[in-house]
Design an enzyme around this catalytic site. Structure first.
Site, PDB file in Angstrom:
ATOM      1  N   LYS A  10      -8.313 -29.299  11.267  1.00  0.00           N
ATOM      2  CA  LYS A  10      -8.035 -29.277  12.711  1.00  0.00           C
ATOM      3  C   LYS A  10      -8.493 -30.572  13.398  1.00  0.00           C
ATOM      4  O   LYS A  10      -9.217 -31.374  12.793  1.00  0.00           O
ATOM      5  CB  LYS A  10      -8.744 -28.064  13.307  1.00  0.00           C
ATOM      6  CG  LYS A  10      -8.257 -26.722  12.752  1.00  0.00           C
ATOM      7  CD  LYS A  10      -8.896 -25.567  13.511  1.00  0.00           C
ATOM      8  CE  LYS A  10      -8.404 -24.230  13.007  1.00  0.00           C
ATOM      9  NZ  LYS A  10      -8.890 -23.119  13.849  1.00  0.00           N
ATOM     10  N   TYR A  50       0.834 -19.979  16.054  1.00  0.00           N
ATOM     11  CA  TYR A  50      -0.200 -19.001  16.428  1.00  0.00           C
ATOM     12  C   TYR A  50       0.369 -17.822  17.218  1.00  0.00           C
ATOM     13  O   TYR A  50      -0.370 -17.158  17.942  1.00  0.00           O
ATOM     14  CB  TYR A  50      -1.308 -19.693  17.216  1.00  0.00           C
ATOM     15  CG  TYR A  50      -2.298 -20.440  16.332  1.00  0.00           C
ATOM     16  CD1 TYR A  50      -3.079 -19.776  15.395  1.00  0.00           C
ATOM     17  CD2 TYR A  50      -2.468 -21.818  16.453  1.00  0.00           C
ATOM     18  CE1 TYR A  50      -3.996 -20.446  14.590  1.00  0.00           C
ATOM     19  CE2 TYR A  50      -3.383 -22.497  15.650  1.00  0.00           C
ATOM     20  CZ  TYR A  50      -4.146 -21.792  14.719  1.00  0.00           C
ATOM     21  OH  TYR A  50      -5.055 -22.459  13.936  1.00  0.00           O
ATOM     22  N   ASN A 113     -13.451 -24.951  14.812  1.00  0.00           N
ATOM     23  CA  ASN A 113     -14.015 -24.459  13.547  1.00  0.00           C
ATOM     24  C   ASN A 113     -13.453 -25.204  12.327  1.00  0.00           C
ATOM     25  O   ASN A 113     -13.369 -24.661  11.242  1.00  0.00           O
ATOM     26  CB  ASN A 113     -13.874 -22.936  13.438  1.00  0.00           C
ATOM     27  CG  ASN A 113     -12.434 -22.469  13.392  1.00  0.00           C
ATOM     28  OD1 ASN A 113     -11.521 -23.281  13.526  1.00  0.00           O
ATOM     29  ND2 ASN A 113     -12.226 -21.188  13.186  1.00  0.00           N
ATOM     30  N   HIS A 116      -8.307 -24.205   9.284  1.00  0.00           N
ATOM     31  CA  HIS A 116      -7.606 -22.912   9.293  1.00  0.00           C
ATOM     32  C   HIS A 116      -7.275 -22.529   7.855  1.00  0.00           C
ATOM     33  O   HIS A 116      -6.974 -23.397   7.036  1.00  0.00           O
ATOM     34  CB  HIS A 116      -6.308 -23.038  10.095  1.00  0.00           C
ATOM     35  CG  HIS A 116      -5.374 -21.876   9.896  1.00  0.00           C
ATOM     36  ND1 HIS A 116      -5.504 -20.711  10.604  1.00  0.00           N
ATOM     37  CD2 HIS A 116      -4.335 -21.697   9.045  1.00  0.00           C
ATOM     38  CE1 HIS A 116      -4.572 -19.851  10.194  1.00  0.00           C
ATOM     39  NE2 HIS A 116      -3.842 -20.435   9.255  1.00  0.00           N
ATOM     40  N   GLU A 127       3.410 -19.625   6.866  1.00  0.00           N
ATOM     41  CA  GLU A 127       2.668 -20.781   7.388  1.00  0.00           C
ATOM     42  C   GLU A 127       2.971 -22.042   6.571  1.00  0.00           C
ATOM     43  O   GLU A 127       3.070 -23.129   7.138  1.00  0.00           O
ATOM     44  CB  GLU A 127       1.163 -20.478   7.376  1.00  0.00           C
ATOM     45  CG  GLU A 127       0.806 -19.409   8.391  1.00  0.00           C
ATOM     46  CD  GLU A 127      -0.682 -19.137   8.480  1.00  0.00           C
ATOM     47  OE1 GLU A 127      -1.079 -18.293   9.295  1.00  0.00           O
ATOM     48  OE2 GLU A 127      -1.465 -19.775   7.744  1.00  0.00           O
TER      49      GLU A 127
HETATM   50  P1  CMP Z   1      -7.876 -19.901  12.801  1.00  0.00           P
HETATM   51  O1  CMP Z   1      -8.280 -19.557  11.417  1.00  0.00           O
HETATM   52  O2  CMP Z   1      -7.153 -21.176  13.011  1.00  0.00           O
HETATM   53  O3  CMP Z   1      -6.990 -18.706  13.400  1.00  0.00           O
HETATM   54  C1  CMP Z   1      -6.949 -18.425  14.788  1.00  0.00           C
HETATM   55  C2  CMP Z   1      -7.929 -19.243  15.566  1.00  0.00           C
HETATM   56  O4  CMP Z   1      -8.228 -18.741  16.853  1.00  0.00           O
HETATM   57  C3  CMP Z   1      -9.277 -19.203  14.850  1.00  0.00           C
HETATM   58  O5  CMP Z   1      -9.212 -19.969  13.678  1.00  0.00           O
HETATM   59  C4  CMP Z   1     -10.214 -19.687  15.920  1.00  0.00           C
HETATM   60  O6  CMP Z   1     -10.291 -21.097  15.969  1.00  0.00           O
HETATM   61  C5  CMP Z   1      -9.535 -19.167  17.172  1.00  0.00           C
HETATM   62  N1  CMP Z   1     -10.261 -18.005  17.674  1.00  0.00           N
HETATM   63  C6  CMP Z   1     -10.397 -16.819  17.079  1.00  0.00           C
HETATM   64  N2  CMP Z   1     -11.135 -15.987  17.837  1.00  0.00           N
HETATM   65  C7  CMP Z   1     -11.472 -16.696  18.941  1.00  0.00           C
HETATM   66  C8  CMP Z   1     -12.239 -16.401  20.091  1.00  0.00           C
HETATM   67  N3  CMP Z   1     -12.791 -15.202  20.259  1.00  0.00           N
HETATM   68  N4  CMP Z   1     -12.372 -17.358  21.006  1.00  0.00           N
HETATM   69  C9  CMP Z   1     -11.789 -18.581  20.815  1.00  0.00           C
HETATM   70  N5  CMP Z   1     -11.047 -18.915  19.747  1.00  0.00           N
HETATM   71  C10 CMP Z   1     -10.904 -17.984  18.811  1.00  0.00           C
END
Ligand code: CMP
Length: 138
Positions: A10, A50, A113, A116, A127
């Site tokens: 990311k 998403y 984070n 993904h 995906e």
């Molecule tokens: P990802 O694995 O990319 O899949 C969905 C993304 O949404 C996740 O990682 C997080 O980065 C984001 N996400 C999931 N839950 C939350 C939350 N409660 N608040 C903000 N972002 C979130």
């Protein structure tokens, strides 16, 4: 049985300039890289990727964050790739991620984070197709 999953490094991963370290971690965990590219998501593409989260309160922020800078999608292959990759990256919220996982090592927050990983083999197929044609996969 060999399986494929989709990873995305990311914008925060590239901002921190740790994409090399994260890719090495993925290789050391036994994944084969079958396709990889540097790209930037458009708003439409991020919204579509998403879409499953579109009713969630964080959807807008997630889309704007994922379009804020370049990303590196990778098609990865290994036995049990989907579940094993999720173990390798750790919990979505890095505060809950186990020691030694990519998110524990490099991520700052649930939003930023680092990486993904697909959450099921079926989603992985869709995906991977979001980013790669069959001819891109070696
Ligand atoms: P990802 O694995 O990319 O899949 C969905 C993304 O949404 C996740 O990682 C997080 O980065 C984001 N996400 C999931 N839950 C939350 C939350 N409660 N608040 C903000 N972002 C979130």
């Amino acid at each position: 049985m060999t399986e494929r999953t989709l990873a995305i490094l990311k914008p925060d991963c590239l901002d921190k300039r740790v994409q090399g370290k994260v890719i090495q971690h993925i290789l050391d965990a036994g994944f084969e890289i079958k396709a990889m590219k540097l790209t930037k998501l458009t708003e439409d593409s991020a919204k579509k990727f998403y879409e499953v989260h579109k009713e969630r309160p964080f959807y807008g922020e997630l889309v704007s964050y994922m379009t804020s800078g370049p990303v590196i999608p990778l098609c990865l292959e290994k036995a049990n790739a989907v579940a094993d990759f999720r173990k390798t990256i750790g919990a979505t919220n890095p505060a809950n991620a186990e020691e030694g996982t990519i998110r524990k090592m490099y991520a700052d927050s649930i939003e930023r984070n680092i990486v993904h990983g697909s959450d099921s083999p079926e989603n992985a197929k869709n995906e991977i197709a979001h980013f790669f044609n069959d001819s891109d996969i070696v």
